[in-house]
Design a protein around this motif. Structure first.
Motif, PDB file in Angstrom:
ATOM      1  N   ARG A   1     -48.783  91.358  12.090  1.00  0.00           N
ATOM      2  CA  ARG A   1     -49.787  90.507  12.712  1.00  0.00           C
ATOM      3  C   ARG A   1     -49.047  89.417  13.456  1.00  0.00           C
TER       4      ARG A   1
ATOM      5  N   TRP B   1     -45.627  92.338   7.322  1.00  0.00           N
ATOM      6  CA  TRP B   1     -45.629  92.425   5.870  1.00  0.00           C
ATOM      7  C   TRP B   1     -45.510  93.911   5.532  1.00  0.00           C
TER       8      TRP B   1
ATOM      9  N   ARG C   1     -48.668  78.742  14.400  1.00  0.00           N
ATOM     10  CA  ARG C   1     -47.506  79.201  13.634  1.00  0.00           C
ATOM     11  C   ARG C   1     -47.157  78.201  12.525  1.00  0.00           C
TER      12      ARG C   1
ATOM     13  N   ASP D   1     -43.309  83.502  19.197  1.00  0.00           N
ATOM     14  CA  ASP D   1     -42.662  83.272  17.905  1.00  0.00           C
ATOM     15  C   ASP D   1     -43.755  82.958  16.880  1.00  0.00           C
ATOM     16  N   GLY D   2     -43.757  83.685  15.767  1.00  0.00           N
ATOM     17  CA  GLY D   2     -44.765  83.434  14.737  1.00  0.00           C
ATOM     18  C   GLY D   2     -45.364  84.739  14.282  1.00  0.00           C
ATOM     19  N   GLY D   3     -46.053  84.688  13.161  1.00  0.00           N
ATOM     20  CA  GLY D   3     -46.562  85.927  12.580  1.00  0.00           C
ATOM     21  C   GLY D   3     -45.412  86.743  12.035  1.00  0.00           C
ATOM     22  N   GLY D   4     -45.652  88.025  11.782  1.00  0.00           N
ATOM     23  CA  GLY D   4     -44.608  88.857  11.234  1.00  0.00           C
ATOM     24  C   GLY D   4     -45.153  90.173  10.749  1.00  0.00           C
TER      25      GLY D   4
ATOM     26  N   ARG E   1     -51.587  83.078   6.593  1.00  0.00           N
ATOM     27  CA  ARG E   1     -50.748  84.035   5.887  1.00  0.00           C
ATOM     28  C   ARG E   1     -49.303  83.687   6.205  1.00  0.00           C
TER      29      ARG E   1
ATOM     30  N   PHE F   1     -41.420  90.493   3.898  1.00  0.00           N
ATOM     31  CA  PHE F   1     -41.907  89.835   5.106  1.00  0.00           C
ATOM     32  C   PHE F   1     -40.781  89.759   6.117  1.00  0.00           C
TER      33      PHE F   1
ATOM     34  N   ARG G   1     -40.228  88.137   9.853  1.00  0.00           N
ATOM     35  CA  ARG G   1     -40.805  87.293  10.896  1.00  0.00           C
ATOM     36  C   ARG G   1     -40.608  87.924  12.271  1.00  0.00           C
TER      37      ARG G   1
ATOM     38  N   TRP H   1     -54.503  81.978  11.468  1.00  0.00           N
ATOM     39  CA  TRP H   1     -55.421  82.487  12.468  1.00  0.00           C
ATOM     40  C   TRP H   1     -56.764  81.821  12.207  1.00  0.00           C
TER      41      TRP H   1
ATOM     42  N   GLY I   1     -42.396  81.381   9.836  1.00  0.00           N
ATOM     43  CA  GLY I   1     -43.003  82.690  10.088  1.00  0.00           C
ATOM     44  C   GLY I   1     -44.416  82.715   9.559  1.00  0.00           C
ATOM     45  N   GLY I   2     -45.150  83.710   9.972  1.00  0.00           N
ATOM     46  CA  GLY I   2     -46.559  83.742   9.612  1.00  0.00           C
ATOM     47  C   GLY I   2     -47.308  82.666  10.364  1.00  0.00           C
ATOM     48  N   GLY I   3     -48.508  82.332   9.908  1.00  0.00           N
ATOM     49  CA  GLY I   3     -49.284  81.312  10.597  1.00  0.00           C
ATOM     50  C   GLY I   3     -50.710  81.295  10.111  1.00  0.00           C
TER      51      GLY I   3
END
Lengths: 160, 160, 160, 160
Positions: free
Chosen positions: D75, D62, B40, D57-60, B75, D38, D40, B62, B58-60
């Protein structure tokens, strides 16, 4: 912070792709040349100090235009010469094509335009399982492209 | 063929991203450190001659490892300073991280490693609709990264 | 919580795609049939209660095999009949192909296999700007496919 | 053609995801709610007959809006209960969210809306290397979602 000064980006020239590209099919944009298009990649060759071979028929370039700025998203397959024949390699090439009205007129008239007149820069990702081609999957590559009638010609550089 | 000699790739330094990255979550690989992971992105800042602002939570990233070669696919979102406040920008950053066993040991021991010791090169794509940031969507950008404990630090260059 | 009971998934049959698919090119896997492959889509037709037209030459299916389980990632273009002629539509079709050794033998022998014998299920995303085809971009679609020698035949359903 | 009649799509209910979703960040669209955003994903849980665990927690998500039709591209990562603890699983969830002005007003007022009022259908792809979770990577899954204030709730079905 590191004690060493930071690097300037450096690059190594690898090979030049000459992809034959068919006329684009518009994917529904309301004005000619605007929005998403598909242009089939139907063949070609590539050659250079690090690799040579052929561009296979299939795949293509899905490009999305807003005026004279175009996002490229090409995906096709090349056959690279290796010691036991040819090995298939997936090419994913994304980037930006951007020009001015005057240069665009010259392109429409069938004139070639060079790398300074047309901003046509890309980033590559290659996928292959062939052990001799592992280097294609272990570095980041960029492209400097130019347009010739019926072809896209891209020089591929490895970031060092 | 064009009469002009072809270009050497040229680069313009834009800004440096300092992304705080949380401990990676393995996504089921059988051996520690192998296969797909998620890390993350939880914050950070960026600064440089062309842009500054914050990295949002947020996002991370991969990332997918085979031994000491890792494919990155990050992303996340940044907030860039513009004349009317801050504008959100999506960052997609794909590339390659690759090192040798000795450097890797030093990283595990918490030492920073520099851009020459760790091959950590990427290609960026930005998405935003803010009119002042159109330049981020109209060029190809690359990154030279280095690892500091808890952070990824990436210098962003525009291909000219 | 909602007072209404939840829905059971419901489906509306839209059309059937018959894509001609060329022999796959291996992208470097060490064993035959394993790893990433590319199979060019070279033509075809589609027909059904909601849409009809042709499958264009170009694009293809990038498929990745582990034993008899295959991840599909196909991307090609169709020309759909609309009131003012034909409109281009991008097809992105991802999914899973999975079978057992016995059925696989029959496929290799050139026999058709049906939708019960071969698990071949996909999810579609369509992209087009044509106003009559907006419905293709405003719902989620799935596919039930079967293999005939030289062709992939996929029935496309809209999730209601 | 096969002698057997073709299948009607059939599905198996697997589990329900309750993802906590933070307020969306606009990525530069000119009008509020339009264009890319975006959001989260910051936590949650999931439960059902085939799998249970937590949303990390993380990603989101879009998401890209044109009026009241929204393309989703989420994702994030979940931790699934397995015999030896928890296993990380990547969730990629793409689909369509679409409603009418009246339902949208009710959502803005904080009311829950159900699966009939809001067209919110998706297709999943899962990635994990854990041997007990191989079934998640060997079938096509779809989602029926509904919105509750601060959460997205998605029921996950396997196509049979």
């Amino acid at each position: 912070m590191t004690a060493e000064p930071l690097m300037q980006p450096e690059f190594e020239y690898c090979f030049e792709l000459r992809c034959r590209v068919e006329d684009p099919v518009p994917l529904g944009g309301r004005e000619p040349g605007e929005g998403l298009h598909f242009a089939r990649v139907s063949g070609g060759t590539f050659d250079g100090p690090l690799l040579r071979g052929t561009v296979l028929d299939g795949g293509g370039d899905w490009w999305d235009a807003r005026g004279l700025t175009v996002k490229l998203d090409a995906r096709y397959v090349i056959g690279a010469e290796v010691s036991d024949g040819a090995a298939g390699v997936e090419v994913v090439n994304r980037g930006v094509w951007r020009t001015d009205p005057e240069t665009y007129e010259r392109m429409l008239a069938g004139e070639p335009v060079d790398e300074r007149e047309l901003y046509y820069r890309t980033a590559f990702r290659f996928r292959t399982g062939h052990p001799e081609l592992e280097w294609l999957t272990a570095s980041q590559f960029i492209g400097y492209a130019r347009a010739e009638p019926g072809f896209v010609v891209i020089r591929v550089f490895r970031l060092i």
